[in-house]
Motif scaffolding. Structure first.
Motif, PDB file in Angstrom:
ATOM      1  N   ASN A   1      46.677  47.286  41.479  1.00 33.78           N
ATOM      2  CA  ASN A   1      45.516  46.540  41.963  1.00 33.78           C
ATOM      3  C   ASN A   1      45.997  45.137  42.280  1.00 33.78           C
ATOM      4  O   ASN A   1      46.397  44.400  41.372  1.00 33.78           O
ATOM      5  N   PRO A   2      46.022  44.738  43.552  1.00 32.35           N
ATOM      6  CA  PRO A   2      46.595  43.434  43.911  1.00 32.35           C
ATOM      7  C   PRO A   2      45.870  42.252  43.289  1.00 32.35           C
ATOM      8  O   PRO A   2      46.411  41.159  43.211  1.00 32.35           O
ATOM      9  N   GLN A   3      44.643  42.450  42.814  1.00 33.60           N
ATOM     10  CA  GLN A   3      43.890  41.374  42.164  1.00 33.60           C
ATOM     11  C   GLN A   3      44.080  41.470  40.656  1.00 33.60           C
ATOM     12  O   GLN A   3      43.697  42.453  40.037  1.00 33.60           O
ATOM     13  N   ALA A   4      44.713  40.459  40.044  1.00 32.32           N
ATOM     14  CA  ALA A   4      44.841  40.433  38.592  1.00 32.32           C
ATOM     15  C   ALA A   4      43.446  40.391  37.960  1.00 32.32           C
ATOM     16  O   ALA A   4      42.557  39.691  38.443  1.00 32.32           O
ATOM     17  N   ILE A   5      43.268  41.166  36.892  1.00 30.72           N
ATOM     18  CA  ILE A   5      41.978  41.270  36.223  1.00 30.72           C
ATOM     19  C   ILE A   5      42.142  40.796  34.777  1.00 30.72           C
ATOM     20  O   ILE A   5      43.164  41.044  34.144  1.00 30.72           O
TER      21      ILE A   5
ATOM     22  N   PRO B   1      37.890  39.456  37.902  1.00 34.04           N
ATOM     23  CA  PRO B   1      39.083  38.955  38.578  1.00 34.04           C
ATOM     24  C   PRO B   1      39.506  37.608  37.993  1.00 34.04           C
ATOM     25  O   PRO B   1      38.668  36.811  37.568  1.00 34.04           O
ATOM     26  N   LEU B   2      40.805  37.380  37.967  1.00 34.81           N
ATOM     27  CA  LEU B   2      41.312  36.097  37.506  1.00 34.81           C
ATOM     28  C   LEU B   2      41.172  35.081  38.636  1.00 34.81           C
ATOM     29  O   LEU B   2      42.017  34.976  39.516  1.00 34.81           O
ATOM     30  N   ASN B   3      40.076  34.356  38.610  1.00 35.90           N
ATOM     31  CA  ASN B   3      39.851  33.265  39.553  1.00 35.90           C
ATOM     32  C   ASN B   3      38.785  32.352  38.948  1.00 35.90           C
ATOM     33  O   ASN B   3      38.348  32.558  37.803  1.00 35.90           O
TER      34      ASN B   3
ATOM     35  N   GLN C   1      41.307  38.795  21.559  1.00 37.96           N
ATOM     36  CA  GLN C   1      42.345  39.559  22.244  1.00 37.96           C
ATOM     37  C   GLN C   1      42.152  39.484  23.757  1.00 37.96           C
ATOM     38  O   GLN C   1      41.375  40.240  24.326  1.00 37.96           O
ATOM     39  N   PRO C   2      42.826  38.541  24.416  1.00 41.48           N
ATOM     40  CA  PRO C   2      42.775  38.498  25.876  1.00 41.48           C
ATOM     41  C   PRO C   2      43.534  39.675  26.490  1.00 41.48           C
ATOM     42  O   PRO C   2      44.551  40.115  25.946  1.00 41.48           O
ATOM     43  N   HIS C   3      43.038  40.147  27.620  1.00 40.97           N
ATOM     44  CA  HIS C   3      43.714  41.205  28.381  1.00 40.97           C
ATOM     45  C   HIS C   3      44.061  40.671  29.774  1.00 40.97           C
ATOM     46  O   HIS C   3      43.271  39.939  30.374  1.00 40.97           O
ATOM     47  N   TYR C   4      45.214  41.080  30.262  1.00 37.44           N
ATOM     48  CA  TYR C   4      45.635  40.702  31.620  1.00 37.44           C
ATOM     49  C   TYR C   4      46.129  41.956  32.323  1.00 37.44           C
ATOM     50  O   TYR C   4      47.088  42.593  31.887  1.00 37.44           O
ATOM     51  N   GLN C   5      45.460  42.309  33.415  1.00 35.70           N
ATOM     52  CA  GLN C   5      45.865  43.473  34.201  1.00 35.70           C
ATOM     53  C   GLN C   5      46.918  43.061  35.215  1.00 35.70           C
ATOM     54  O   GLN C   5      46.691  42.160  36.028  1.00 35.70           O
ATOM     55  N   VAL C   6      48.070  43.721  35.182  1.00 33.13           N
ATOM     56  CA  VAL C   6      49.129  43.365  36.123  1.00 33.13           C
ATOM     57  C   VAL C   6      48.792  43.953  37.491  1.00 33.13           C
ATOM     58  O   VAL C   6      48.261  45.069  37.590  1.00 33.13           O
ATOM     59  N   PRO C   7      49.048  43.220  38.573  1.00 30.88           N
ATOM     60  CA  PRO C   7      48.698  43.716  39.907  1.00 30.88           C
ATOM     61  C   PRO C   7      49.436  45.009  40.283  1.00 30.88           C
ATOM     62  O   PRO C   7      48.857  45.905  40.901  1.00 30.88           O
ATOM     63  N   HIS C   8      50.722  45.099  39.901  1.00 32.17           N
ATOM     64  CA  HIS C   8      51.518  46.286  40.222  1.00 32.17           C
ATOM     65  C   HIS C   8      52.115  46.831  38.932  1.00 32.17           C
ATOM     66  O   HIS C   8      52.895  46.147  38.253  1.00 32.17           O
TER      67      HIS C   8
ATOM     68  N   ALA D   1      47.245  28.973  41.191  1.00 27.73           N
ATOM     69  CA  ALA D   1      47.673  30.013  42.134  1.00 27.73           C
ATOM     70  C   ALA D   1      46.568  31.042  42.362  1.00 27.73           C
ATOM     71  O   ALA D   1      46.545  31.713  43.392  1.00 27.73           O
ATOM     72  N   ARG D   2      45.646  31.144  41.393  1.00 25.28           N
ATOM     73  CA  ARG D   2      44.515  32.067  41.526  1.00 25.28           C
ATOM     74  C   ARG D   2      43.253  31.366  42.016  1.00 25.28           C
ATOM     75  O   ARG D   2      42.144  31.883  41.861  1.00 25.28           O
ATOM     76  N   GLY D   3      43.417  30.151  42.568  1.00 27.79           N
ATOM     77  CA  GLY D   3      42.315  29.510  43.250  1.00 27.79           C
ATOM     78  C   GLY D   3      41.577  28.439  42.481  1.00 27.79           C
ATOM     79  O   GLY D   3      40.644  27.818  43.023  1.00 27.79           O
TER      80      GLY D   3
END
Length: 500
Positions: free
Chosen positions: A42-46, A93-95, A200-207, A429-431
Motif C-alpha cells: 500500500n503506497p500510503q503509510a498507515i 493515513p500518516l499525514n 503501542q503505535p503501529h506503522y504500516q510499511v508501504p511495500h 515528508a508526509r505533508g
C-alpha cells in the motif's frame, strides 16, 4: 469462573500442538503467496494505536475492578486483569489529517469513557504500573490469589478469557518469579503481568518487501524512545523486600514494565519476550513467527475476514512477544497490510504525550528508511545493550548512536538532536508543515532538553516525601495520588511538560 469457561480451558489444554503447528506452517505459506502477489503493499503509510489503562476508585485512587458490562458500554476491550481496559484506534493515513484523527479519536472515546466510569465512581488511569491495590487488599494477594477448579488453576482477578486462563495453565508459564531490584513475588499464574499498561503505535510499511529494513531501524530507535518514555520505577509497596527506602529509590529501574513482562512470560524460554534480532527478508519474518514456541494452540473458528485465511498463524502471533513486532493482517484483501507494532513504551501521563510517541515513531521510520540513515550499521548487540540500559536508567543511560553524518557518539545531546531532526523530516515528508511536525514532537523534545521523564518525576516525588519524614508506603501512595490528580487536570488538554 463459570463451569463453561473451565470446560473450554480444559479443551484448549488438550489441543494437539503438532496438528496446530502444521496448520500454522500452512498459513505461513498462504501469507508468502499473498506477498508474492503484492497483496500486502500500500503506497500510503498507515498508522494505528493501541492504548491500555487501569481503573481506580475516583475518591481513594486505589485500584478498582471494572464491571464487564461497563467495558462494553464504553467500547473498550478487556485485558488480562479485571482492572484493565484497552482501546484501539481506527487506522489512518500518516499525514496531517491522519494524525489529527488519531488524537481526536482517542480524546473522544476517552472523554466519553471517563464520563461513564466516573458515574460509577471510577477513573481510567494512563500509567506504566499501578502501585495502590484495591481498598482492603494487598497487591500480593490481588496478583496471586487463585483456586484449583477441576484441575484448572484460576486466577481470581483475571478477565474471563479462555486464552488468558489457558495461558496461565500452560506448562511453560505455570509458576513465575518477578525479577526487579528489591522486589519479591511468586505466582502460579501470569496474573502479575497485569501490573503494567502500555501504548503501542503501529506503522504500516508501504511495500511489504521493505519490512526488514524498516524493522532494522525500529530496533535501533527503540532505546532512545524508551529512554524518553520511562514511566514505571515503582511497584506496590508490599511487594518490596525489607531494604532501606533510599536504596530502593536509588536502585529502582526507570522502566520496570520491561522486566515484569519478561520475567512473567518468558517461563522456561528466555527468548520468548525480548528485543528481536534483525531479519534479512520478509519470508524470514514469517518463518520466525511460525517457528516461535506455541503457548496456547487454541481451536480456531473461521470467518469471512481476509486474514482468517491464515487464522492459525494470527493466533500464534498473539504470543509472539517481541518488543518490536511484525504484523500481517487485514479484514479484507484491500485492507491487507504488513506493519510494525512498537511495544516498549509505557502508557503516558497525557494523550498529547502518547500521540507524540506515535508521531515520533512513524516519522523516524519514514525518514531513516528514505534517507538510509547510517544508524542501520549499529551492531545489533549494541542496540540490545542500549535497550536494557534505557530500561534501567532512562535518560541517564549511556546510549551508543550513529548520527546522520556517520559519527559514532554517546553524547545524549547529539543523539536526540539527530533523532528529532529525522522524526520531523519524516513527518514533513508526509505533508505536515514545519509548525505541525514541531507541535507533535514538542512534548518529547522537552523531556530530552530538561532531562525529565515521568519516571524521574515519580522518583523525585517519592524522595521529597521521604525527606519530609513519610514512610516508604506513604511516599509511594502519596506520589501515585498526586500523579492521578495531575493527570485528571491534563489528560485530554495538556502534556507532561506542564507537570515538570
Amino acid at each position: 469462573m463459570t463451569d463453561d469457561l473451565v470446560s473450554q480451558v480444559k479443551d484448549v489444554l488438550t489441543v494437539d500442538s503438532r496438528e496446530f503447528q502444521a496448520r500454522v506452517e500452512e498459513d505461513a505459506e498462504v501469507i508468502k503467496r499473498e506477498l508474492a502477489e503484492g497483496t500486502f503493499d500500500n503506497p500510503q503509510a498507515i498508522i494505528g494505536f493501541e492504548y491500555e489503562f487501569y481503573a481506580v476508585d475516583a475518591e481513594t485512587k486505589a485500584l478498582a475492578r471494572v464491571p464487564r458490562r461497563l467495558l462494553s458500554l464504553i467500547g473498550f476491550e478487556k485485558e488480562l486483569g479485571l482492572h484493565n481496559a484497552e482501546m484501539s484506534t481506527s487506522p489512518q493515513p500518516l499525514n496531517e489529517y491522519g494524525l489529527a484523527a488519531q488524537e481526536a479519536e482517542v480524546k473522544a472515546r476517552l472523554s466519553a469513557a471517563e464520563e461513564r466510569t466516573f458515574s460509577e465512581g471510577m477513573r481510567l488511569v494512563s500509567d506504566g504500573l499501578w502501585t495502590i491495590p484495591p481498598e482492603g487488599e494487598t497487591a500480593t494477594g490481588y496478583l496471586t490469589d487463585s483456586v484449583d477448579d477441576g484441575g484448572v488453576r484460576v486466577a481470581s482477578n483475571m478477565s474471563d478469557s479462555v486464552r488468558y486462563h489457558a495461558m496461565a495453565n500452560a506448562t511453560d508459564t505455570a509458576g513465575m518469579e518477578l525479577d526487579a531490584p528489591h522486589v519479591s513475588l511468586s505466582a502460579e499464574t501470569v496474573m502479575p503481568e497485569s501490573l503494567i499498561t502500555s501504548i503501542q503505535p503501529h506503522y504500516q510499511v508501504p511495500h511489504a518487501r521493505d519490512l526488514p529494513a524498516y524493522f532494522r531501524y525500529a530496533i535501533r530507535i527503540a532505546a532512545p524512545l524508551l529512554a524518553l518514555g520511562v514511566n514505571s520505577p515503582f511497584f506496590p509497596p508490599d511487594l518490596y523486600d525489607d531494604a532501606p527506602p533510599d536504596d530502593i529509590v536509588d536502585e529502582a529501574w526507570m522502566e520496570n514494565r520491561i522486566g515484569v513482562f519478561e520475567s512473567v512470560l518468558n517461563g522456561g524460554d528466555p527468548g520468548k519476550v525480548r528485543l528481536p534480532e534483525d531479519v534479512e527478508s520478509v519470508e524470514e519474518v514469517i518463518d520466525d513467527i511460525a517457528a516461535d514456541r506455541t503457548m496456547v494452540p487454541m481451536p480456531v473458528a473461521g470467518s469471512a475476514r481476509f486474514d482468517d485465511e491464515f487464522a492459525h498463524f494470527r493466533l500464534k502471533h498473539g504470543t509472539y512477544w517481541r518488543w518490536v513486532r511484525p504484523v500481517f493482517g487485514g479484514a479484507t484483501r484491500s485492507d491487507a497490510n504488513a506493519r510494525i507494532e512498537f511495544r516498549p513504551i509505557a502508557a503516558q501521563p497525557t494523550v498529547r504525550d502518547s500521540i507524540a510517541f506515535q508521531a515520533a515513531f512513524a516519522g523516524l521510520l519514514e525518514s531513516t528508511f528514505r534517507r538510509e540513515h547510517p544508524v542501520r550499521h549499529l551492531d545489533w548487540i549494541v542496540a540490545r545493550d542500549n535497550f536494557y540500559a534505557a530500561m534501567r536508567d532512562g535518560l541517564d543511560a549511556e546510549l551508543y548512536w550513529i548520527t546522520n553524518d556517520g559519527k559514532e557518539t554517546t553524547d545524549a545531546e547529539e543523539l536526540f538532536a539527530d533523532l528529532f531532526a529525522h522524526a520531523k523530516d519524516g513527518l514533513q515528508a508526509r505533508g505536515l508543515s514545519d509548525e505541525e511536525a514541531a507541535k507533535y514532537l514538542w512534548p518529547l523534545r522537552q523531556r530530552a532538553r530538561h532531562g525529565v521523564t515521568p519516571a524521574g518525576w515519580k522518583k523525585r516525588e517519592v524522595r521529597e516525601r521521604l525527606a519530609d519524614g513519610a514512610t516508604f508506603e506513604d511516599a509511594i501512595t502519596g506520589m501515585q495520588r498526586t500523579y492521578i490528580d495531575r493527570q485528571k487536570e491534563t489528560l485530554l488538554e495538556g502534556s507532561f511538560a506542564d507537570w515538570a
